[in-house]
Design an enzyme around this catalytic site. Structure first.
Site, PDB file in Angstrom:
ATOM      1  N   TYR A 204       1.703  -2.500  -1.057  1.00 52.44           N
ATOM      2  CA  TYR A 204       1.897  -3.756  -1.791  1.00 52.44           C
ATOM      3  C   TYR A 204       0.985  -3.737  -3.012  1.00 52.44           C
ATOM      4  CZ  TYR A 204       1.927  -8.758  -2.903  1.00 52.44           C
ATOM      5  OH  TYR A 204       2.056  -9.968  -3.551  1.00 52.44           O
ATOM      6  N   ASP A 306      -4.548   1.761  -6.913  1.00 47.60           N
ATOM      7  CA  ASP A 306      -4.670   0.315  -6.765  1.00 47.60           C
ATOM      8  C   ASP A 306      -5.738   0.054  -5.711  1.00 47.60           C
ATOM      9  OD1 ASP A 306      -4.515  -2.343  -6.268  1.00 47.60           O
ATOM     10  OD2 ASP A 306      -2.380  -2.382  -5.760  1.00 47.60           O
ATOM     11  N   LYS A 334      -9.487  -9.196  -5.858  1.00 45.56           N
ATOM     12  CA  LYS A 334      -9.973  -9.700  -4.561  1.00 45.56           C
ATOM     13  C   LYS A 334     -11.495  -9.913  -4.546  1.00 45.56           C
ATOM     14  CE  LYS A 334      -5.957  -8.767  -1.851  1.00 45.56           C
ATOM     15  NZ  LYS A 334      -5.295  -9.792  -1.109  1.00 45.56           N
TER      16      LYS A 334
HETATM   17  C1  LIG Z   1      -3.350  -3.526  -2.850  1.00 44.10           C
HETATM   18  C2  LIG Z   1      -3.004  -4.817  -3.518  1.00 44.10           C
HETATM   19  N1  LIG Z   1      -2.697  -4.825  -4.833  1.00 44.10           N
HETATM   20  C3  LIG Z   1      -2.396  -5.970  -5.481  1.00 44.10           C
HETATM   21  C4  LIG Z   1      -2.389  -7.176  -4.819  1.00 44.10           C
HETATM   22  C5  LIG Z   1      -2.057  -8.434  -5.557  1.00 44.10           C
HETATM   23  O1  LIG Z   1      -3.222  -9.170  -5.750  1.00 44.10           O
HETATM   24  P1  LIG Z   1      -3.117 -10.738  -6.043  1.00 44.10           P
HETATM   25  O2  LIG Z   1      -2.677 -11.401  -4.789  1.00 44.10           O
HETATM   26  O3  LIG Z   1      -4.521 -11.093  -6.467  1.00 44.10           O
HETATM   27  O4  LIG Z   1      -2.142 -10.914  -7.146  1.00 44.10           O
HETATM   28  C6  LIG Z   1      -2.703  -7.214  -3.463  1.00 44.10           C
HETATM   29  C7  LIG Z   1      -2.688  -8.481  -2.728  1.00 44.10           C
HETATM   30  O5  LIG Z   1      -2.762  -8.567  -1.522  1.00 44.10           O
HETATM   31  C8  LIG Z   1      -3.008  -6.010  -2.788  1.00 44.10           C
HETATM   32  O6  LIG Z   1      -3.281  -5.974  -1.474  1.00 44.10           O
END
Ligand SMILES: Cc1ncc(COP(=O)(O)O)c(C=O)c1O
Length: 496
Positions: A204, A306, A334
């Protein structure tokens, strides 16, 4: 003000008078007489199903009974909040939990129940709640102005520290993980002049169009394991966009090589969670991440790690530093802002020159917001310190060994996976190495476990087998003891 009192009820033991058989078990499909082993397995499965059903029903009843104020708020909120919540992932069964406040390692619901907070706001509360250093930084900044849309000196200090930790020299900021990964993908496309990207099945990366593909596809959507489909993960995204995202398998270099060969000269780059953390926790095998970089660079394509979830939580410099593989781009969010909304995008000289030269306009009114920069600077310099990581490491071990002992003393098929401050119980015997293995893990155990922990005063992230706990710098041994005790009680209930 809410009066705080701990009202966690003892988890109920499952009843021993199990039903004799479950009617929804398939009949034996052969006309051979059923072997005694098969019959015993089938009876065992039926008993486990019945026990699980009973535990879930019993725990959901306790859950609702403990939270009448949450129930009222959930109902009243339906009128003006779509779905009665502020993000669809706050809808949990049997009802959303409405929180009043957090302090240190604990959060308190609107009914006054205390929880050890291992939910951590979906992995964003590495600092815990009300950390003095974050409080001081934010309070000081509020009185000096919270928004200018001009850079402030803290941005330089933050970028310098990120460069030191993650090894990438240049940085920009955004407000959420979604924005950061969206910019990373735009950049990979802008630099290479190519449209296709590669993404891993089960990862994700936020809720923008290019990455809402094969996030958690059902088996019938996912396609053959050797050639996964690009399955849409949300409505509202044009097929033309979904088709630009090619799907590979985690821990399988060949699946990436095949896509690069099939689409010669068309792939801009690949985005990956270097440790998968939206399918439990799935770690990369030896050489996998380095192999990806080599493969992609052979095809003049770029690699983005990511690290929105893994970033500061697995260690001070993320998976990037642990695995010693430097990607072209890193995204963080986060826990980065100590609980304040912020994201960062780091890049190599070559990648970020493209931004500096105006090749790609990386913009946003709140990018580098002074409040977020002040909180992030405090997080990096005063909260996520070497001593804090040592403290977390002790708690990680305590949680892992405690739960492993409880598993060993039970009949549960489960194992524990941890990575720094993050950890989870996978309710399967075999290690999971990719999304297809994760699909086979029985989600009902995770939900039952979540309920058990919740009623026992530990708030784990909901959504069962997908999420992990987050230990903050403010947790202590007593907090982890509570987690382990609840787990042991749950395992015993399943066992009985
Ligand atoms: C690995 C990863 N990338 C991106 C995101 C997206 O982050 P946000 O919820 O701050 O938009 C998340 C959210 O859970 C994530 O787990």
């Amino acid at each position: 003000m809410v009066t705080v009192h701990h009202t966690a009820e003892q988890p109920v033991q499952s009843s021993t008078d199990q039903p004799e058989s479950s009617t929804d078990q398939p009949e034996s499909s052969t006309d051979q007489p059923e072997s005694s082993t098969h019959r015993a397995e089938r009876t065992g499965r039926a008993l486990a199903d019945a026990t699980l059903k009973e535990i879930i029903a019993g725990q959901e009843e306790i859950f609702v009974r403990r939270q009448p104020n949450s129930a009222h708020l959930a109902e009243a909120a339906q009128q003006h909040l779509a779905g009665g919540v502020t993000s669809s992932w706050q809808i949990t069964a049997p009802q959303p939990v409405w929180l009043s406040h957090g302090h240190g390692s604990k959060v308190y619901d609107v009914d006054g129940n205390e929880y050890v907070d291992l939910h951590g706001g979906y992995g964003a509360a590495l600092a815990g709640h009300g950390h003095p250093a974050i409080q001081e930084a934010v309070t000081a900044q509020v009185s000096r102005g919270t928004h200018f849309a001009q850079p402030t000196p803290n941005a330089v200090a933050v970028a310098r520290e990120l460069a030191r930790r993650f090894g990438l020299p240049r940085w920009r900021f955004a407000n959420s993980g979604t924005e950061a990964t969206m910019d990373a993908i735009h950049l990979m496309r802008s630099i290479t002049g190519r449209d296709l990207i590669i993404k891993i099945e089960g990862c994700y990366h936020g809720h923008h169009d290019s990455v809402q593909v094969s996030v958690a596809p059902e088996p019938e959507q996912a396609g053959p394991a050797a050639k996964p489909y690009s399955a849409p993960s949300s409505t509202g995204i044009p097929k033309a966009i979904t088709d630009l995202t090619l799907i590979a398998t985690f821990n399988d270099l060949d699946s990436v090589a095949r896509l690069l060969e099939t689409h010669q000269g068309q792939v801009a780059g690949m985005i990956i969670e270097p440790i998968m953390m939206n399918a439990g926790i799935i770690k990369p095998g030896p050489g996998y991440l380095a192999g990806l970089k080599t493969l992609l660079h052979q095809h003049h394509a770029l690699l983005t790690f990511d690290e929105v979830k893994t970033g500061l939580t697995v260690g001070p410099g993320g998976v990037t530093r642990q695995e010693d593989v430097q990607p072209d781009l890193i995204t963080l969010a986060k826990s980065l802002g100590g609980g304040v909304s912020v994201a960062a995008i780091g890049g190599t000289e070559a990648v970020m020159d493209h931004v500096a030269n105006g090749g790609y306009e990386m913009v946003g009114t709140f990018n580098g917001n002074p409040l977020a920069m002040a909180a992030t600077r405090a997080m990096l310099t005063e909260v996520a310190t070497p001593e804090a990581y040592q403290h977390i490491e002790k708690l990680r071990l305590q949680a892992k060994t405690g739960i492993e002992q409880a598993i060993a003393a039970s009949t549960l098929s489960a194992h524990v996976v941890t990575a720094g401050a993050k950890g989870c119980v996978v309710f399967a015997t075999e290690p999971v190495t990719s999304y297809r293995g994760f699909l086979g893990v029985d989600d009902r155990y995770s939900h039952a476990h979540w309920l058990y922990q919740h009623n026992g005063g530990v708030f784990l992230p909901p959504w069962g087998k997908i999420e992990q706990w987050l230990i903050s710098v403010q947790h202590d041994e007593a907090d982890i003891d509570r987690l382990v005790r609840n787990f042991a009680a749950f395992a015993a209930a399943i066992h009985s």
